[in-house]
Write a protein that holds these residues in place. Structure first.
Motif, mmCIF file in Angstrom:
data_model
loop_
_atom_site.group_PDB
_atom_site.id
_atom_site.type_symbol
_atom_site.label_atom_id
_atom_site.label_comp_id
_atom_site.label_asym_id
_atom_site.label_seq_id
_atom_site.Cartn_x
_atom_site.Cartn_y
_atom_site.Cartn_z
ATOM 1 N N ILE A 38 -10.511 -1.744 -3.409
ATOM 2 C CA ILE A 38 -10.758 -0.451 -2.757
ATOM 3 C C ILE A 38 -11.731 -0.713 -1.613
ATOM 4 O O ILE A 38 -12.762 -1.350 -1.817
ATOM 5 N N GLY A 39 -11.375 -0.227 -0.422
ATOM 6 C CA GLY A 39 -12.285 -0.428 0.696
ATOM 7 C C GLY A 39 -13.024 0.841 1.046
ATOM 8 O O GLY A 39 -14.237 0.932 0.958
ATOM 9 N N CYS A 40 -12.262 1.871 1.435
ATOM 10 C CA CYS A 40 -12.902 3.072 1.981
ATOM 11 C C CYS A 40 -12.669 4.310 1.138
ATOM 12 O O CYS A 40 -13.454 5.244 1.191
ATOM 13 N N ASP A 41 -11.553 4.332 0.411
ATOM 14 C CA ASP A 41 -11.202 5.515 -0.389
ATOM 15 C C ASP A 41 -10.832 6.708 0.478
ATOM 16 O O ASP A 41 -10.729 7.827 -0.018
ATOM 17 N N SER A 43 -8.368 6.410 3.186
ATOM 18 C CA SER A 43 -7.131 6.161 3.912
ATOM 19 C C SER A 43 -7.309 5.459 5.256
ATOM 20 O O SER A 43 -6.423 5.512 6.099
ATOM 21 N N ASN A 44 -8.429 4.810 5.459
ATOM 22 C CA ASN A 44 -8.669 4.152 6.745
ATOM 23 C C ASN A 44 -8.414 2.652 6.746
ATOM 24 O O ASN A 44 -7.903 2.104 7.717
ATOM 25 N N CYS A 45 -8.806 1.960 5.694
ATOM 26 C CA CYS A 45 -8.897 0.494 5.793
ATOM 27 C C CYS A 45 -7.624 -0.255 5.389
ATOM 28 O O CYS A 45 -7.404 -1.376 5.831
ATOM 29 N N GLY A 46 -6.817 0.309 4.531
ATOM 30 C CA GLY A 46 -5.567 -0.341 4.139
ATOM 31 C C GLY A 46 -5.699 -1.436 3.091
ATOM 32 O O GLY A 46 -4.699 -2.035 2.693
ATOM 33 N N THR A 47 -6.898 -1.704 2.635
ATOM 34 C CA THR A 47 -7.057 -2.801 1.673
ATOM 35 C C THR A 47 -6.406 -2.493 0.328
ATOM 36 O O THR A 47 -6.095 -3.399 -0.443
ATOM 37 N N CYS A 48 -6.143 -1.223 0.069
ATOM 38 C CA CYS A 48 -5.550 -0.799 -1.210
ATOM 39 C C CYS A 48 -4.021 -0.753 -1.156
ATOM 40 O O CYS A 48 -3.389 -0.206 -2.055
ATOM 41 N N LYS A 58 -0.771 3.308 1.024
ATOM 42 C CA LYS A 58 -2.186 3.130 0.698
ATOM 43 C C LYS A 58 -2.410 3.822 -0.643
ATOM 44 O O LYS A 58 -2.281 5.052 -0.738
ATOM 45 N N CYS A 60 -4.844 4.644 -2.269
ATOM 46 C CA CYS A 60 -5.912 5.641 -2.402
ATOM 47 C C CYS A 60 -5.464 6.991 -1.863
ATOM 48 O O CYS A 60 -6.223 7.955 -1.914
HETATM 49 FE FE1 FES Z 1 -9.222 2.127 2.328
HETATM 50 FE FE2 FES Z 1 -7.328 2.931 0.640
HETATM 51 S S1 FES Z 1 -9.247 2.096 0.148
HETATM 52 S S2 FES Z 1 -7.219 2.895 2.793
#
Ligand code: FES
Ligand code: FES
Length: 152
Positions: A38-41, A43-48, A58, A60
């Motif tokens: 989980i990066g940002c929670d 919807s910005n970072c895409g790590t999920c 995504k 999250c």
């Molecule tokens: Fe960053 Fe989902 S945790 S887009």
């Protein structure tokens, strides 16, 4: 609670979940599949990023109940019989990462991008950069990631 049945990385799970539970939290906290970070929670970072019925999402931004009856693939389910995909192998060989936090999401987004372009001829750098536009990396400057996807 809502009952869901979801196939994740080849295994079917039956669970009762709260309707507000996000898919990323279901994967990590309920199933223990912590390979998807989980990066940002927000919807910005895409790590999920995971695949939901063959499309990168995504996780999250998806509720676990929305995955009911669906098939989810995480980065942990990409390899077959312990064999990495060409994309995973090339990320490793070209060291297209630094801290590696964004890598699972990058790989899942890139896999989706390449699958969508299959049969269209060589993908361009612009298409790769646009296609990975929803995935942030704070370390690499993106150059090695883009070159890796182009190489695959
Ligand atoms: Fe960053 Fe989902 S945790 S887009
Ligand atoms: Fe560190 Fe991408 S390698 S965030």
């Amino acid at each position: 609670m809502t009952h869901i049945s979801v196939k994740v990385d080849g295994t079917t799970y039956e669970d009762d979940v709260e309707p507000r539970l996000l898919l990323i939290h279901y994967l990590r906290d309920r199933l223990g599949l912590t390979g998807t970070p989980i990066g940002c929670d927000t919807s910005n970072c895409g790590t999920c990023t995971v695949e939901l019925d063959g499309t990168a999402v995504k996780s999250c931004t998806v509720l676990a109940v929305q995955a009911d009856g669906s098939e989810v693939t995480t980065v942990q389910g990409l390899a077959h019989d312990g064999e990495w995909t060409a994309l995973q192998r090339t990320f490793h060989e070209r060291h297209a990462l630094q801290c590696g936090y964004c890598t699972p999401g990058m790989i899942m987004a890139a896999a989706d991008l390449l699958a969508r372009h299959e049969g269209d001829g060589p993908i361009t750098e612009e298409e790769v950069r646009t296609g990975l536009g929803g995935n942030l990396c704070r370390c690499t400057g993106y150059k090695k990631i883009v070159k890796t996807v182009l190489a695959v």
